[in-house]
Design a protein around this motif. Structure first.
Motif, PDB file in Angstrom:
ATOM      1  N   ALA A   4       0.875  -1.168   0.000  1.00  0.00           N
ATOM      2  CA  ALA A   4       0.000   0.000   0.000  1.00  0.00           C
ATOM      3  C   ALA A   4       0.910   1.215   0.000  1.00  0.00           C
ATOM      4  O   ALA A   4       1.997   1.185   0.591  1.00  0.00           O
ATOM      5  CB  ALA A   4      -0.890   0.015   1.242  1.00  0.00           C
ATOM      6  N   ALA A   5       0.504   2.275  -0.680  1.00  0.00           N
ATOM      7  CA  ALA A   5       1.261   3.527  -0.685  1.00  0.00           C
ATOM      8  C   ALA A   5       0.270   4.670  -0.563  1.00  0.00           C
ATOM      9  O   ALA A   5      -0.680   4.751  -1.353  1.00  0.00           O
ATOM     10  CB  ALA A   5       2.090   3.657  -1.960  1.00  0.00           C
ATOM     11  N   VAL A   6       0.477   5.513   0.431  1.00  0.00           N
ATOM     12  CA  VAL A   6      -0.454   6.602   0.692  1.00  0.00           C
ATOM     13  C   VAL A   6       0.301   7.894   0.996  1.00  0.00           C
ATOM     14  O   VAL A   6       1.456   7.872   1.426  1.00  0.00           O
ATOM     15  CB  VAL A   6      -1.405   6.277   1.869  1.00  0.00           C
ATOM     16  N   GLU A   7      -0.391   8.997   0.772  1.00  0.00           N
ATOM     17  CA  GLU A   7       0.143  10.301   1.175  1.00  0.00           C
ATOM     18  C   GLU A   7      -0.339  10.588   2.591  1.00  0.00           C
ATOM     19  O   GLU A   7      -1.501  10.326   2.925  1.00  0.00           O
ATOM     20  CB  GLU A   7      -0.344  11.392   0.229  1.00  0.00           C
ATOM     21  N   VAL A   8       0.560  11.119   3.401  1.00  0.00           N
ATOM     22  CA  VAL A   8       0.220  11.504   4.773  1.00  0.00           C
ATOM     23  C   VAL A   8       0.564  12.982   4.970  1.00  0.00           C
ATOM     24  O   VAL A   8       1.330  13.558   4.202  1.00  0.00           O
ATOM     25  CB  VAL A   8       0.971  10.623   5.803  1.00  0.00           C
ATOM     26  N   ALA A   9       0.013  13.573   6.006  1.00  0.00           N
ATOM     27  CA  ALA A   9       0.210  14.999   6.242  1.00  0.00           C
ATOM     28  C   ALA A   9       1.639  15.336   6.646  1.00  0.00           C
ATOM     29  O   ALA A   9       2.196  16.344   6.215  1.00  0.00           O
ATOM     30  CB  ALA A   9      -0.765  15.496   7.303  1.00  0.00           C
ATOM     31  N   LYS A  10       2.256  14.489   7.474  1.00  0.00           N
ATOM     32  CA  LYS A  10       3.585  14.803   7.984  1.00  0.00           C
ATOM     33  C   LYS A  10       4.227  13.527   8.505  1.00  0.00           C
ATOM     34  O   LYS A  10       3.547  12.661   9.031  1.00  0.00           O
ATOM     35  CB  LYS A  10       3.483  15.839   9.102  1.00  0.00           C
ATOM     36  N   LEU A  11       5.543  13.442   8.353  1.00  0.00           N
ATOM     37  CA  LEU A  11       6.300  12.286   8.835  1.00  0.00           C
ATOM     38  C   LEU A  11       7.341  12.732   9.859  1.00  0.00           C
ATOM     39  O   LEU A  11       7.731  13.905   9.886  1.00  0.00           O
ATOM     40  CB  LEU A  11       6.985  11.584   7.653  1.00  0.00           C
ATOM     41  N   PRO A  12       7.821  11.805  10.700  1.00  0.00           N
ATOM     42  CA  PRO A  12       8.837  12.168  11.693  1.00  0.00           C
ATOM     43  C   PRO A  12      10.040  12.848  11.053  1.00  0.00           C
ATOM     44  O   PRO A  12      10.496  12.446   9.977  1.00  0.00           O
ATOM     45  CB  PRO A  12       9.234  10.820  12.303  1.00  0.00           C
ATOM     46  N   LYS A  13      10.530  13.878  11.713  1.00  0.00           N
ATOM     47  CA  LYS A  13      11.714  14.633  11.296  1.00  0.00           C
ATOM     48  C   LYS A  13      11.567  15.237   9.897  1.00  0.00           C
ATOM     49  O   LYS A  13      12.533  15.507   9.220  1.00  0.00           O
ATOM     50  CB  LYS A  13      12.968  13.768  11.372  1.00  0.00           C
ATOM     51  N   ASP A  14      10.332  15.388   9.453  1.00  0.00           N
ATOM     52  CA  ASP A  14      10.027  15.923   8.121  1.00  0.00           C
ATOM     53  C   ASP A  14      10.598  15.071   6.996  1.00  0.00           C
ATOM     54  O   ASP A  14      10.959  15.586   5.928  1.00  0.00           O
ATOM     55  CB  ASP A  14      10.490  17.379   7.987  1.00  0.00           C
ATOM     56  N   ALA A  15      10.658  13.767   7.217  1.00  0.00           N
ATOM     57  CA  ALA A  15      11.095  12.850   6.162  1.00  0.00           C
ATOM     58  C   ALA A  15      10.111  12.926   5.005  1.00  0.00           C
ATOM     59  O   ALA A  15       8.940  13.263   5.185  1.00  0.00           O
ATOM     60  CB  ALA A  15      11.157  11.415   6.695  1.00  0.00           C
ATOM     61  N   LYS A  16      10.595  12.590   3.812  1.00  0.00           N
ATOM     62  CA  LYS A  16       9.727  12.521   2.647  1.00  0.00           C
ATOM     63  C   LYS A  16       9.005  11.180   2.575  1.00  0.00           C
ATOM     64  O   LYS A  16       7.980  11.063   1.912  1.00  0.00           O
ATOM     65  CB  LYS A  16      10.548  12.727   1.366  1.00  0.00           C
ATOM     66  N   ILE A  17       9.561  10.167   3.265  1.00  0.00           N
ATOM     67  CA  ILE A  17       9.023   8.812   3.165  1.00  0.00           C
ATOM     68  C   ILE A  17       9.266   8.048   4.457  1.00  0.00           C
ATOM     69  O   ILE A  17      10.250   8.288   5.170  1.00  0.00           O
ATOM     70  CB  ILE A  17       9.668   8.071   1.969  1.00  0.00           C
ATOM     71  N   GLU A  18       8.360   7.137   4.749  1.00  0.00           N
ATOM     72  CA  GLU A  18       8.527   6.145   5.813  1.00  0.00           C
ATOM     73  C   GLU A  18       7.986   4.834   5.253  1.00  0.00           C
ATOM     74  O   GLU A  18       6.957   4.826   4.578  1.00  0.00           O
ATOM     75  CB  GLU A  18       7.765   6.533   7.077  1.00  0.00           C
ATOM     76  N   ILE A  19       8.712   3.745   5.513  1.00  0.00           N
ATOM     77  CA  ILE A  19       8.298   2.440   4.993  1.00  0.00           C
ATOM     78  C   ILE A  19       8.292   1.416   6.121  1.00  0.00           C
ATOM     79  O   ILE A  19       9.241   1.355   6.913  1.00  0.00           O
ATOM     80  CB  ILE A  19       9.244   1.957   3.858  1.00  0.00           C
ATOM     81  N   GLU A  20       7.229   0.618   6.192  1.00  0.00           N
ATOM     82  CA  GLU A  20       7.140  -0.472   7.151  1.00  0.00           C
ATOM     83  C   GLU A  20       6.972  -1.773   6.379  1.00  0.00           C
ATOM     84  O   GLU A  20       6.646  -1.755   5.193  1.00  0.00           O
ATOM     85  CB  GLU A  20       5.959  -0.266   8.106  1.00  0.00           C
ATOM     86  N   ALA A  21       7.224  -2.904   7.047  1.00  0.00           N
ATOM     87  CA  ALA A  21       7.139  -4.177   6.338  1.00  0.00           C
ATOM     88  C   ALA A  21       6.757  -5.312   7.276  1.00  0.00           C
ATOM     89  O   ALA A  21       6.964  -5.233   8.490  1.00  0.00           O
ATOM     90  CB  ALA A  21       8.472  -4.502   5.675  1.00  0.00           C
ATOM     91  N   ILE A  22       6.229  -6.363   6.668  1.00  0.00           N
ATOM     92  CA  ILE A  22       5.968  -7.629   7.352  1.00  0.00           C
ATOM     93  C   ILE A  22       6.689  -8.701   6.554  1.00  0.00           C
ATOM     94  O   ILE A  22       6.582  -8.745   5.325  1.00  0.00           O
ATOM     95  CB  ILE A  22       4.470  -7.946   7.433  1.00  0.00           C
ATOM     96  N   ALA A  23       7.423  -9.565   7.254  1.00  0.00           N
ATOM     97  CA  ALA A  23       8.136 -10.657   6.597  1.00  0.00           C
ATOM     98  C   ALA A  23       7.709 -11.982   7.217  1.00  0.00           C
ATOM     99  O   ALA A  23       7.311 -12.044   8.388  1.00  0.00           O
ATOM    100  CB  ALA A  23       9.645 -10.478   6.740  1.00  0.00           C
ATOM    101  N   TYR A  24       7.794 -13.037   6.419  1.00  0.00           N
ATOM    102  CA  TYR A  24       7.515 -14.407   6.885  1.00  0.00           C
ATOM    103  C   TYR A  24       8.834 -15.149   6.864  1.00  0.00           C
ATOM    104  O   TYR A  24       9.422 -15.356   5.799  1.00  0.00           O
ATOM    105  CB  TYR A  24       6.496 -15.083   5.975  1.00  0.00           C
ATOM    106  N   ILE A  25       9.340 -15.513   8.033  1.00  0.00           N
ATOM    107  CA  ILE A  25      10.644 -16.149   8.162  1.00  0.00           C
ATOM    108  C   ILE A  25      10.486 -17.435   8.949  1.00  0.00           C
ATOM    109  O   ILE A  25      10.046 -17.427  10.098  1.00  0.00           O
ATOM    110  CB  ILE A  25      11.646 -15.219   8.890  1.00  0.00           C
ATOM    111  N   LYS A  26      10.871 -18.554   8.360  1.00  0.00           N
ATOM    112  CA  LYS A  26      10.784 -19.848   9.062  1.00  0.00           C
ATOM    113  C   LYS A  26      11.961 -20.042   9.982  1.00  0.00           C
ATOM    114  O   LYS A  26      13.013 -19.547   9.807  1.00  0.00           O
ATOM    115  CB  LYS A  26      10.746 -20.990   8.039  1.00  0.00           C
TER     116      LYS A  26
END
Length: 125
Positions: free
Chosen positions: A103-125
């Motif tokens: 998913a990719a969305v526009e937000v009003a503001k990010l920490p430290k005025d970053a242009k981007i923040e990315i989170e993830a979920i991984a499946y690791i055995k």
């Protein structure tokens, strides 16, 4: 539940962990484009910020025993949706033929005025 921490990604500076592994799932906290060696943003350029945020995620996933191929879901937060095309080019090159759900969305503001923040979920055995 296992907390994941690596010095190869920015330190968690609040009430959160870089990542939490629950059974085979790793939940990676949102990563902004901080270079873990300097503690500063890599630049003010969306392409460089995207790559650094992805490298930070990759370091956390590696610490948990996985690779980028284990990433199954990504959330991208942009401070300006007009940066989507530039972000997407870097993202596509980074992941190659591996294509996690996203998913990719526009937000009003990010920490430290970053242009981007990315989170993830991984499946690791």
């Amino acid at each position: 539940m296992q907390k994941i921490h690596t010095n190869n990604a920015p330190k968690a500076v609040g009430a959160y962990s870089q990542g939490i592994k629950v059974e085979n799932f790793l939940f990676v906290s949102g990563q902004i484009p901080i270079d873990p060696k300097t503690g500063e943003f890599v630049s003010n350029n969306i392409k460089e910020q995207t790559l650094q945020s992805l490298k930070n995620i990759e370091a956390i996933v590696k610490e948990a025993g996985g690779t980028i191929e284990n990433i199954v879901k990504v959330g991208v937060f942009l401070d300006d949706i007009n940066d989507f095309a530039d972000m997407n080019r870097v993202y596509e090159e980074f992941f190659g033929s591996h294509k996690p759900a996203r998913a990719a969305v526009e937000v009003a503001k990010l920490p430290k005025d970053a242009k981007i923040e990315i989170e993830a979920i991984a499946y690791i055995k």
